[in-house]
Design a protein around this motif. Structure first.
Motif: not given
Length: 223
Positions: A3-16
């Motif tokens: 499974y290709n689950r790695d990512s160089p990016n994620g969320l920047q701010e908590p979800l509102d």
């Protein structure tokens, strides 16, 4: 199956949850292409044209997962009689392939799977908790296909148009928009991001799921 689950990016701010539109807009600001940002906004604002949900929360088959046995790369399923009878009463065709129980769960729970324009296949059945894009400050997120209490949980399953299917895997904020929608519809929060307490199936107080079949009894074919 890898499974290709790695990512160089994620969320920047908590979800509102109180203002998902504003949160989503802020997350997309880092996308340089104005055209691509417009695609994301158009899909998010017209989500029902690209994503179909089940009508209710059903755990079709407790402890059934998609993991093949050691030394094999495929898994086929043979359904217990209780699921066979439920599927028959709902007019749902059983699918023995690796992701088959998830497809069956989605359809038994009232989900609709549209036909594709450029293929004879229906829309893909996607797990919103895909094991990719952990929440801010975390290193892991639920990987539903590997966990029996989540693989056939209809609250975490969607039918996706190919455009939305690609966005789920590419953009963390789109994946979390769908997870927030799952929480809004069903109270499903297996990562414990939207609530402080969940039951053993990942639901918050006041929400529950129907279980069709308990733990499997060896009715699994592996090749």
């Amino acid at each position: 199956m890898p499974y290709n689950r790695d990512s160089p990016n994620g969320l920047q701010e908590p979800l509102d949850l109180s203002n998902l539109t504003r949160w989503f807009d802020r997350e997309t600001l880092r996308i340089e292409s104005e055209t691509l940002r417009k695609v994301l906004h158009d899909v998010a604002e017209n989500l029902n044209d690209f994503v179909h949900w089940s009508a209710c929360a059903i755990l079709l088959w407790d402890e059934c997962d998609r993991k093949p046995a050691e030394g094999t790369n495929r898994k086929y399923h043979r359904y217990p009689e209780s699921i066979r009878q439920r599927a028959k009463s709902c007019g749902v065709k059983l699918n023995p392939l690796a992701n088959g129980p998830a497809v069956v769960a989605f359809q038994i729970a009232g989900g609709t799977r549209s036909e594709r324009f450029g293929s004879f296949n229906g829309w893909s059945i996607h797990h919103v908790y895909s094991g990719k894009f952990p929440y801010i400050g975390r290193t892991e997120t639920k990987h539903a296909v590997k966990e029996g209490r989540h693989f056939t949980q209809s609250a975490g399953l969607i039918a996706t148009h190919p455009v939305a299917d690609a966005l789920c895997d590419e953009f963390p904020f789109f994946a979390w928009l769908l997870r927030a929608e799952s929480f809004r519809r069903f109270g499903y929060d297996p990562d414990g991001v939207f609530s402080s307490q969940q039951d053993e199936f990942g639901f918050v107080e006041g929400h529950h799921c129907e279980m069709v079949m308990g733990a499997p009894t060896g009715d699994v074919l592996r090749t």
